[in-house]
Design an enzyme around this catalytic site. Sequence first.
Site, short mmCIF file in Angstrom:
data_model
loop_
_atom_site.label_atom_id
_atom_site.label_comp_id
_atom_site.label_asym_id
_atom_site.label_seq_id
_atom_site.Cartn_x
_atom_site.Cartn_y
_atom_site.Cartn_z
N LYS A 1 15.24 -7.67 -4.32
CA LYS A 1 14.06 -7.63 -5.19
C LYS A 1 13.59 -6.20 -5.39
CE LYS A 1 9.95 -8.32 -3.14
NZ LYS A 1 8.86 -7.33 -3.27
N ASN A 2 13.50 -5.43 -4.30
CA ASN A 2 12.90 -4.09 -4.41
C ASN A 2 13.83 -3.07 -5.06
OD1 ASN A 2 10.57 -5.08 -3.39
ND2 ASN A 2 10.85 -4.27 -1.32
N CYS B 1 -4.16 -4.30 -1.46
CA CYS B 1 -3.51 -5.60 -1.30
C CYS B 1 -3.57 -5.99 0.17
CB CYS B 1 -2.09 -5.58 -1.84
SG CYS B 1 -0.89 -4.88 -0.73
N ARG C 1 -2.91 1.08 -0.22
CA ARG C 1 -1.78 1.38 -1.09
C ARG C 1 -2.15 2.11 -2.38
NH1 ARG C 1 2.24 -3.61 -1.38
NH2 ARG C 1 3.73 -1.96 -1.81
N ASP D 1 9.21 -3.74 6.30
CA ASP D 1 9.38 -5.09 5.73
C ASP D 1 10.09 -6.05 6.69
OD1 ASP D 1 8.11 -4.19 3.47
OD2 ASP D 1 9.93 -3.98 2.27
N ARG E 1 7.84 -15.02 -4.10
CA ARG E 1 7.93 -13.69 -4.71
C ARG E 1 9.17 -12.94 -4.22
NH1 ARG E 1 2.58 -10.33 -4.50
NH2 ARG E 1 4.04 -9.02 -5.62
C1 EPZ Z 1 7.88 -0.26 -1.37
O1 EPZ Z 1 6.49 -0.24 -1.65
C2 EPZ Z 1 8.28 -1.70 -1.27
N1 EPZ Z 1 8.00 -2.36 -2.55
C3 EPZ Z 1 7.52 -2.38 -0.14
O2 EPZ Z 1 8.00 -3.70 -0.03
C4 EPZ Z 1 7.83 -1.64 1.17
O3 EPZ Z 1 7.06 -2.18 2.22
C5 EPZ Z 1 7.48 -0.14 1.02
O4 EPZ Z 1 8.18 0.41 -0.14
C6 EPZ Z 1 7.85 0.70 2.23
O5 EPZ Z 1 9.22 0.59 2.50
C7 EPZ Z 1 8.85 -2.23 -3.57
O6 EPZ Z 1 9.87 -1.55 -3.47
C8 EPZ Z 1 8.52 -2.94 -4.83
P1 EPZ Z 1 5.45 3.41 -0.44
P2 EPZ Z 1 5.77 1.11 -2.13
O7 EPZ Z 1 4.97 4.11 -1.65
O8 EPZ Z 1 6.72 1.88 -2.97
C9 EPZ Z 1 1.31 5.35 1.01
C10 EPZ Z 1 7.80 -6.05 0.38
O9 EPZ Z 1 7.36 -6.82 1.28
N2 EPZ Z 1 1.17 5.89 -0.36
O10 EPZ Z 1 6.74 3.86 0.17
O11 EPZ Z 1 4.47 0.71 -2.71
C11 EPZ Z 1 1.19 3.84 1.03
O12 EPZ Z 1 -0.14 3.39 1.03
C12 EPZ Z 1 7.08 -4.80 0.03
O13 EPZ Z 1 8.82 -6.29 -0.29
C13 EPZ Z 1 0.09 6.72 -0.65
O14 EPZ Z 1 -0.76 7.01 0.20
O15 EPZ Z 1 5.55 1.83 -0.74
C14 EPZ Z 1 1.95 3.50 2.30
O16 EPZ Z 1 1.10 3.67 3.39
C15 EPZ Z 1 5.70 -4.68 0.44
N3 EPZ Z 1 -0.02 7.20 -1.94
C16 EPZ Z 1 3.05 4.56 2.34
O17 EPZ Z 1 2.61 5.61 1.46
C17 EPZ Z 1 0.90 6.90 -2.90
O18 EPZ Z 1 0.74 7.38 -4.03
C18 EPZ Z 1 4.42 4.10 1.88
O19 EPZ Z 1 4.29 3.42 0.64
C19 EPZ Z 1 1.99 6.09 -2.59
C20 EPZ Z 1 2.11 5.59 -1.29
#
Ligand code: EPZ
Length: 428
Positions: free
Chosen positions: A22-23, A125, A130, A315, A407
């Site tokens: 999915k991701n 969320c 996030r 995850d 999802r």
């Molecule tokens: C991706 O989310 C995945 N989603 C998530 O999968 C996964 O948990 C996550 O990466 C971490 O591996 C998809 O790929 C669609 P991040 P993403 O930006 O890209 C902080 C699932 O269950 N951050 O790597 O949104 C953020 O809050 C899901 O399938 C900022 O502060 O994750 C988090 O603490 C849930 N500012 C950390 O970075 C930003 O602008 C990592 O988030 C962006 C992120």
Amino acid sequence: MDQIRIIGGKPLNGEIPISGAKNAALPLMAASLLTEGTLSLSNLPHLADISSMAHLLGELGVEISMNGAAPSGGNMGRVLDLTASRISETTAPYDLVRKMRASVLVLGPLLARVGEARVSLPGGCAIGTRPVDLHLKALEQLGAEIELAEGYVNAQAPKGLKGGHVVFPMVTVGGTENILMAAVLADGETVIGNAAREPEVADLANCLVAMGAKIEGIGTDTLKVEGVDALGGADYAVLPDRIETGSYAVAAAITGGELYLKGTRAELIESVIELLGRAGVTFVEETDGIRVSRTNGPLKGVDLMTEPFPGFPTDMQAQFMTLMAVSEGASMVTETIFENRFMHVPELCRMGADINVHGASAIIRGVGALSGAPVMATDLRASVSLILAGLAAQGETVVNRVYHLDRGYERLEEKLAGCGAAIERAAE
Ligand code: EPZ
């Protein structure tokens, strides 16, 4: 609303086909906005999030048609043809973004292709606040002008994006994907430092290369992109889902069974294999999949900390915690990626688990067995951790709010029932 009912205690044995990730699929679909040509994606999983992304892209003018099942005997994956010959709309509205945060991935491609995008801010969320601030700062470094107003990101690049040097202060998967999709059509060279190394980012980069992009350093933390004038269409197969793979590996382990996970690869989940191995789970890589078993002796508690790839994935944290709940001894799980990803803990405790949370860490003391109970799913991975608990528990477990599961897990109850689980979906 549907619920899933499970009678636990049956060892799982058999074969489970692993679906496309999915991701990986979501950013790959967003990449179709970058070209007038047709991007044909195969091995796409049939999931609610994929339908949400198709809906959003449709609103933006992408023509989408189903092109049957995957050729060459894929794992039931679908083939979608996506053609954005013309972008007719540049707004991703609140109603769509709030349903699926990954909608924010249209920002980079829209800016790169037509020089403007208006995308609703996703909001918090269940697993954390996030924010998307790092996506926005990085796009500004490529020359985008960004304003926030009325809950929307208004981004403009009237003279087109210009290559630049972006160093992310923390690893962000979505941020890396957005800036990568923006940089492939920017003028000149972009260097992305501290880039996410997740396999889904590499899958996107490989697909962009197949479309004509120039990217070096794929799979490393430094991506070098030389912008090109235009990209073309491509045929691309989505990589196997490493989190689905890990989730079913835990299903084999927690029920004391043996599963052949077909169509997946060990290199995608080395950190998971290493840790589960220490807990007493056996993995054997075969020609087109991985065999996972736990047939000799009890599981042992081991400690875990979530980290960006190649570290242990956040995850997989909830599923691993369920396994630790029935292992011998104590273990400590520390979550470093999201600040609120222990929502499964109170539900597991209702099933008899002994877990105490202290800040970002949870101490789990293994109990002999869990007992079935009605429980409530709160997010995707928390939901599957409760399914796993139900598979191991004595008696009946009823998991409510299973729309979270739909999802991210394709035909979950069918895949598990095919290996001997007593599991069914029922209307609440
Ligand atoms: C991706 O989310 C995945 N989603 C998530 O999968 C996964 O948990 C996550 O990466 C971490 O591996 C998809 O790929 C669609 P991040 P993403 O930006 O890209 C902080 C699932 O269950 N951050 O790597 O949104 C953020 O809050 C899901 O399938 C900022 O502060 O994750 C988090 O603490 C849930 N500012 C950390 O970075 C930003 O602008 C990592 O988030 C962006 C992120």
